[in-house]
Every structure is written in structure tokens, then in C-alpha cells.
Design an enzyme around this catalytic site. Structure first.
Site, PDB file in Angstrom:
ATOM      1  N   ARG A   1       0.860  -1.179   0.000  1.00 23.30           N
ATOM      2  CA  ARG A   1       0.000   0.000   0.000  1.00 23.30           C
ATOM      3  C   ARG A   1       0.893   1.225   0.000  1.00 23.30           C
ATOM      4  O   ARG A   1       2.089   1.123   0.138  1.00 23.30           O
ATOM      5  CB  ARG A   1      -0.902   0.002   1.214  1.00 23.30           C
ATOM      6  N   GLY A   2       0.254   2.382  -0.204  1.00 29.31           N
ATOM      7  CA  GLY A   2       1.054   3.600  -0.335  1.00 29.31           C
ATOM      8  C   GLY A   2       1.178   3.921  -1.815  1.00 29.31           C
ATOM      9  O   GLY A   2       1.558   3.047  -2.606  1.00 29.31           O
ATOM     10  N   ALA A   3       0.856   5.134  -2.197  1.00 30.82           N
ATOM     11  CA  ALA A   3       0.781   5.474  -3.619  1.00 30.82           C
ATOM     12  C   ALA A   3       2.020   5.072  -4.423  1.00 30.82           C
ATOM     13  O   ALA A   3       1.914   4.345  -5.431  1.00 30.82           O
ATOM     14  CB  ALA A   3       0.491   6.977  -3.757  1.00 30.82           C
TER      15      ALA A   3
ATOM     16  N   ARG B   1      -7.064  -0.403  -7.306  1.00 31.46           N
ATOM     17  CA  ARG B   1      -7.413   0.653  -6.350  1.00 31.46           C
ATOM     18  C   ARG B   1      -7.473   1.959  -7.144  1.00 31.46           C
ATOM     19  O   ARG B   1      -6.549   2.270  -7.897  1.00 31.46           O
ATOM     20  CB  ARG B   1      -6.381   0.776  -5.204  1.00 31.46           C
TER      21      ARG B   1
ATOM     22  N   GLN C   1      -2.934   2.453   9.884  1.00 34.59           N
ATOM     23  CA  GLN C   1      -1.585   2.489   9.315  1.00 34.59           C
ATOM     24  C   GLN C   1      -0.618   3.232  10.241  1.00 34.59           C
ATOM     25  O   GLN C   1       0.567   2.913  10.310  1.00 34.59           O
ATOM     26  CB  GLN C   1      -1.587   3.183   7.943  1.00 34.59           C
TER      27      GLN C   1
ATOM     28  N   ASP D   1      -2.042  10.826  -2.222  1.00 34.16           N
ATOM     29  CA  ASP D   1      -2.318   9.772  -3.198  1.00 34.16           C
ATOM     30  C   ASP D   1      -2.595  10.354  -4.572  1.00 34.16           C
ATOM     31  O   ASP D   1      -2.490   9.658  -5.582  1.00 34.16           O
ATOM     32  CB  ASP D   1      -3.498   8.925  -2.725  1.00 34.16           C
TER      33      ASP D   1
ATOM     34  N   ASN E   1      -5.656  12.458   0.190  1.00 34.01           N
ATOM     35  CA  ASN E   1      -4.855  11.629   1.076  1.00 34.01           C
ATOM     36  C   ASN E   1      -5.775  10.820   1.972  1.00 34.01           C
ATOM     37  O   ASN E   1      -7.003  10.926   1.900  1.00 34.01           O
ATOM     38  CB  ASN E   1      -3.902  12.509   1.900  1.00 34.01           C
ATOM     39  N   LYS E   2      -5.177  10.013   2.846  1.00 31.70           N
ATOM     40  CA  LYS E   2      -5.958   9.153   3.727  1.00 31.70           C
ATOM     41  C   LYS E   2      -7.053   9.918   4.461  1.00 31.70           C
ATOM     42  O   LYS E   2      -6.824  11.054   4.908  1.00 31.70           O
ATOM     43  CB  LYS E   2      -5.005   8.495   4.746  1.00 31.70           C
TER      44      LYS E   2
HETATM   45  C1  LIG Z   1       3.550   7.824   0.417  1.00 32.63           C
HETATM   46  S1  LIG Z   1       1.948   7.634  -0.137  1.00 32.63           S
HETATM   47  C2  LIG Z   1       1.169   7.068   1.306  1.00 32.63           C
HETATM   48  C3  LIG Z   1      -0.285   7.369   1.281  1.00 32.63           C
HETATM   49  O1  LIG Z   1      -1.005   6.174   0.931  1.00 32.63           O
HETATM   50  C4  LIG Z   1      -1.831   5.861   2.010  1.00 32.63           C
HETATM   51  O2  LIG Z   1      -3.018   5.245   1.618  1.00 32.63           O
HETATM   52  P1  LIG Z   1      -3.143   3.633   1.747  1.00 32.63           P
HETATM   53  O3  LIG Z   1      -2.521   3.234   3.047  1.00 32.63           O
HETATM   54  O4  LIG Z   1      -4.639   3.393   1.681  1.00 32.63           O
HETATM   55  O5  LIG Z   1      -2.425   3.071   0.537  1.00 32.63           O
HETATM   56  C5  LIG Z   1      -2.097   7.186   2.674  1.00 32.63           C
HETATM   57  O6  LIG Z   1      -3.046   7.947   1.976  1.00 32.63           O
HETATM   58  C6  LIG Z   1      -0.731   7.789   2.631  1.00 32.63           C
HETATM   59  O7  LIG Z   1      -0.659   9.161   2.829  1.00 32.63           O
END
Ligand SMILES: CSC[C@H]1O[C@H](OP(=O)(O)O)[C@H](O)[C@@H]1O
Length: 364
Positions: free
Chosen positions: A53-55, A90, A203, A244, A254-255
Site C-alpha cells: 500500500r502507499g501510492a 485501487r 496504518q 495519493d 490523502n488518507k
Molecule cells: C507515500 S503515499 C502514502 C499514502 O497512501 C496511504 O493510503 P493507503 O494506506 O490506503 O495506501 C495514505 O493515503 C498515505 O498518505
């Protein structure tokens, strides 16, 4: 980054192999384990289940998934079918489509038999570029932290609030907002990090605390709703969050919960910076609130919570009554007017089209 003294990246490929290995983030912090992705279906599943996960990491994983798809079927039809299947894993992080579009552009005019080898070269390049880009982001952002430290007369640590996880496991290495924090810490600037737990997938509680603890960065875990209170009481010097998708006008997706932190920061005159690589900018979008598709995730992420039982097993327990109706939007959009600045590998920009084009003039 190091895990018990051993250096890791979040995703890697043995050059002699066409499969990739990833850190399984669904097991952290209770267990550090890896997972081998054998084919495109495995890559899509890993993205959907948030094994990765993570963009930025989603983008690199998608690229390797595309290469595996072309390994198994390099036909013209599959060039587009695999693209669409991976891109649908996603919807919100633009990095996934960004990576797939680069790869498709570089392989589509090749003879089918040449496509897979070329695709792995592109995926390997995107992986390497992410590491380099995040190193540059960290250097740009650490200057902001140093400025605050100096402005405080070097009298105390810089208090940073962060949301979700933006560390080395959200990328290939270093991270974005956490990468800035690591660099400031490694440069000898005393920092303390308020870590939002980040419901519902936690997270922050599960990943950011694990990362910061592994790197020796002082931090305190807080519930998501505590950030505004801390800002009201002067406990936060700066907010650093990831993204994201950032629109050409500087709106930052973002989250979920990021927008509320930005409102509290504005009300308390706390600098609010979004930290991102250029690959997270969507130059085709202006109005993030109106245009960005917000992923709606499964109800059980809200009605249940995972943790480690007394016997060390990872278990999932129910929090809400059966049949409870759930809403679970995974992201929100912070309008540019609430963003102090955008920290990128090319520098810090005002959250506006002019500010971003100043760093990326080629996008005009
Ligand atoms: C460095 S991008 C991380 C970004 O992605 C996370 O979302 P997810 O955990 O659902 O993939 C979150 O928005 C973070 O800021």
C-alpha cells in the site's frame, strides 16, 4: 531501511527471476514476513488487500504486475486487458495509472516476444527512481524542519504531526513525509512525531510507529481526534502528510482524516505541508473534491479490528453489532487553500497551478 539491522526495500526482484517479493504489510507490526508475487493476479490481489500500500509502492507493484502479465501473454489484446485489470485494483492513488501508462507506452510498439523483457526493465527503473526521488524529497523537506528548529532557538525538539503511513513501506524506500522526518533526524535535528493512529486500517498505529521505533525516532501514538486539541495547545510545530493524488491546482487527496487535520492546522496557524513525488501529481485534474474518485472499502475494516492475541496469533475481533450499516471512504481531499506548501523532489511549491508549474515547467 533496516529491520533488526538488516537492510530491506518494500519490493524487490532477483534479476534472474520474473517474480517479485514484497513485505506483507498486513502482518506488521506483529510479524515481519514477505510474500512472493508469482503473476499478475497475485500483484492485483496484493494491491487490493493492502499487502502492499502507499501510492508510490502501489505504482511500482502495478508495473511489476504488468510485466508478469506480459510474460504470460504478450499479445496486443493483453497489453490493454492487463492494464485495465491492474488499474482497477485501487482507484485513488494516481501513481498506479501513472506507472502503467509509462510501461504501456514503452512496450506497446515492440514485437510481442520483446514486450516482457522490456517491461521488467521499465519496472526496475521505476523502482530505482522511487528510491532516488524520495531521497531528494527528504532533503527538500528536512530544510523546513531545520528552519523551525532554528526559529525555536534550537531550544527543543520540533513537534511534527503526521497521518497514516508515508514511510519506506509506502514506497520502495525512505518514504515521503516520513522520509523528511528520517532525514531531519539523521541530520541531528531533534524531532518528536505525533502519530495519528489512522482509523480504520490503523496504518499509523501499526506501521508508522513500527517504522519510527525501528529507526529510533521519538514519537507518540494518538487517536485521530486528538490532533486538533494538540494544535490548540501549541504542541504541534508542523503537519507533514503524504498524498495519493494532487491536482494541478494543488488540491491534495490523502488518507481519510487528512482534511480535518488541515482544518485544525488552519485554525491554529500550524504549517500544513503535503509531501509527494511528482508522480503523484495529476495534471489532468483541477478540482480534487469534484473529480477525484474516493475508494470505498469493505465494511469489516470499520466493524472489526485486527491485533495480536496472547498466544501471538493475529486475530480479528468485531467492534460493532452485526448488521450495522457502514460507510468507509478511504480518502478525502484537502483543498489547496488549506495547504501551506507542497514538498517535492524538485523543491517546495505553493499549492497552486503556478506553484507546481514553477517546479515542473515541462507540464505547462
Ligand atoms: C507515500 S503515499 C502514502 C499514502 O497512501 C496511504 O493510503 P493507503 O494506506 O490506503 O495506501 C495514505 O493515503 C498515505 O498518505
Amino acid at each position: 531501511m533496516k529491520v533488526d539491522g538488516v537492510s530491506y526495500r518494500s519490493i524487490w526482484r532477483d534479476p534472474s527471476e520474473t517474480t517479485v517479493t514484497v513485505v506483507d504489510q498486513t502482518l506488521l507490526p506483529h510479524r515481519f514476513d514477505t510474500l512472493k508475487l508469482m503473476n499478475v493476479a497475485d500483484a492485483i490481489d496484493a494491491i487490493k488487500r493492502m499487502v502492499v500500500r502507499g501510492a508510490p509502492l502501489i505504482g511500482v507493484t502495478g508495473a511489476y504486475g504488468y510485466a508478469m502479465a506480459l510474460r504470460d501473454d504478450p499479445s496486443d489484446a493483453n497489453v490493454d486487458a492487463a492494464f485495465d485489470a491492474i488499474n482497477a485494483a485501487r482507484p485513488t492513488a494516481v501513481n498506479l495509472r501513472w506507472a502503467l501508462e509509462i510501461l504501456r507506452r514503452e512496450i506497446r510498439d515492440l514485437a510481442p516476444d520483446d514486450r516482457a523483457v522490456a517491461a521488467y526493465v521499465v519496472a526496475d527503473r521505476l523502482r530505482a527512481e522511487d528510491i532516488e526521488t524520495n531521497g531528494a524529497i527528504a532533503e527538500q523537506g528536512a530544510r523546513l524542519v531545520r528552519e523551525i528548529y532554528e526559529a525555536n532557538g534550537r531550544s527543543r525538539p520540533v513537534n511534527i504531526l503526521t497521518h497514516c503511513n508515508t514511510g519506506w513501506i509506502a514506497c520502495v524506500d525512505w518514504g515521503t513525509a516520513l522520509g523528511v522526518i528520517y532525514r531531519a533526524h539523521d541530520d541531528g535535528i531533534p524531532v518528536h512525531v505525533w502519530v495519528d493512529e489512522t482509523r480504520p486500517r490503523n496504518q499509523g498505529a501499526s506501521l508508522t510507529t513500527w517504522e519510527l521505533g525501528s529507526h529510533g525516532v521519538p514519537h507518540t501514538l494518538i487517536v485521530d481526534n486528538a490532533g486538533g486539541h494538540l494544535m490548540q495547545h501549541g504542541q504541534v510545530d508542523i503537519c507533514l502528510v503524504g498524498a495519493d493524488r494532487v491536482t494541478a491546482s494543488g488540491d491534495a487527496c490523502n488518507k481519510i482524516g487528512t482534511y480535518l487535520k488541515a482544518l485544525a492546522a488552519k485554525d491554529n496557524h500550524v504549517p500544513f505541508y503535503v509531501v509527494l513525488p511528482g508522480s503523484t501529481i495529476d495534471w489532468n485534474m483541477e478540482d480534487g473534491v469534484a473529480e477525484i474518485e474516493i475508494e470505498e472499502r469493505a465494511s469489516d475494516e470499520v466493524t472489526h479490528i485486527s491485533g495480536v492475541a496472547g498466544d501471538g496469533s493475529i486475530v480479528k475481533v468485531r467492534l460493532a453489532p452485526k448488521g450495522t450499516k457502514v460507510g468507509n471512504p478511504a480518502f478525502d481531499v484537502t483543498p489547496a487553500r488549506l495547504v501551506t506548501g507542497l514538498v517535492t523532489e524538485r523543491g517546495v511549491a505553493e499549492a497552486s497551478r503556478a506553484g507546481l508549474l514553477g517546479l515542473y515547467p515541462e507540464k505547462a
